[in-house]
Design an enzyme around this catalytic site. Structure first.
Site, mmCIF file in Angstrom:
data_model
loop_
_atom_site.group_PDB
_atom_site.id
_atom_site.type_symbol
_atom_site.label_atom_id
_atom_site.label_comp_id
_atom_site.label_asym_id
_atom_site.label_seq_id
_atom_site.Cartn_x
_atom_site.Cartn_y
_atom_site.Cartn_z
ATOM 1 C CD GLU A 99 12.842 25.150 17.185
ATOM 2 O OE1 GLU A 99 13.054 26.366 17.073
ATOM 3 O OE2 GLU A 99 13.755 24.329 17.386
ATOM 4 C CB CYS A 103 13.102 23.538 13.282
ATOM 5 S SG CYS A 103 14.295 22.727 14.376
#
Length: 163
Positions: free
Chosen positions: A60, A91
């Site tokens: 991510e 993330c």
């Protein structure tokens, strides 16, 4: 209100799975992510922690780093992040901080997931989350990796039978 991105969740998750396969091919934990805006993939990323010797190089984060600042700015309004594994706290924090509009993930991460499995950061920030899209495929690639890496099946995904 249903958006174009909502209607293509499985298609975009397959794009994230393609990124996970790239990670696997590179000897990384097979996790992939894509960012989608207005029905188009605008960034891609896969786990590169080993290759870059960087503990923050999650799929991510790599995807977020690839976003074109001239096109998307530093804010993720209208952006959906698709990840093959439930995003972790780091993330999720980046997605919250920059105003991600929606998160879709495949497999739950019972140990470090920050969207309801272990923590609920995304929900607490009122970011819509869709869970379990192509869950079996997302778990299968992880299961295979960890079985090979550990020399035995991982108990996290023990209900999967490899063909």
């Amino acid at each position: 209100m249903t958006t174009l991105d909502d209607l293509n969740d499985e298609e975009f998750m397959q794009d994230a799975l393609d990124e996970a396969q790239k990670a696997l091919d590179e000897g990384e934990v097979p996790i992939g992510a894509v960012a989608v805006k207005e029905g188009k993939v605008v960034a891609r990323g896969h786990n590169q922690r080993r290759a870059l010797n960087d503990i923050t190089a999650h799929a991510e984060m790599q995807c977020l780093r690839e976003l074109d600042p001239d096109n998307n700015g530093l804010y993720l309004e209208g952006v959906t992040i698709y990840s093959t594994l439930e995003p972790c706290a780091m993330c999720s924090g980046a997605m919250i901080h920059y105003g991600c509009s929606r998160v879709v993930y495949g497999a739950s991460d019972l140990k470090l997931g920050a969207s309801g499995s272990r923590y609920s950061f995304l929900e607490d920030a009122c970011i819509p989350v869709i869970k379990g899209v192509l869950d079996d495929k997302c778990r299968r690639i992880l299961y295979g990796f960890f079985e090979a890496e550990l020399g035995k099946p991982s108990k996290v995904w023990e209900d999967i039978e490899l063909e």
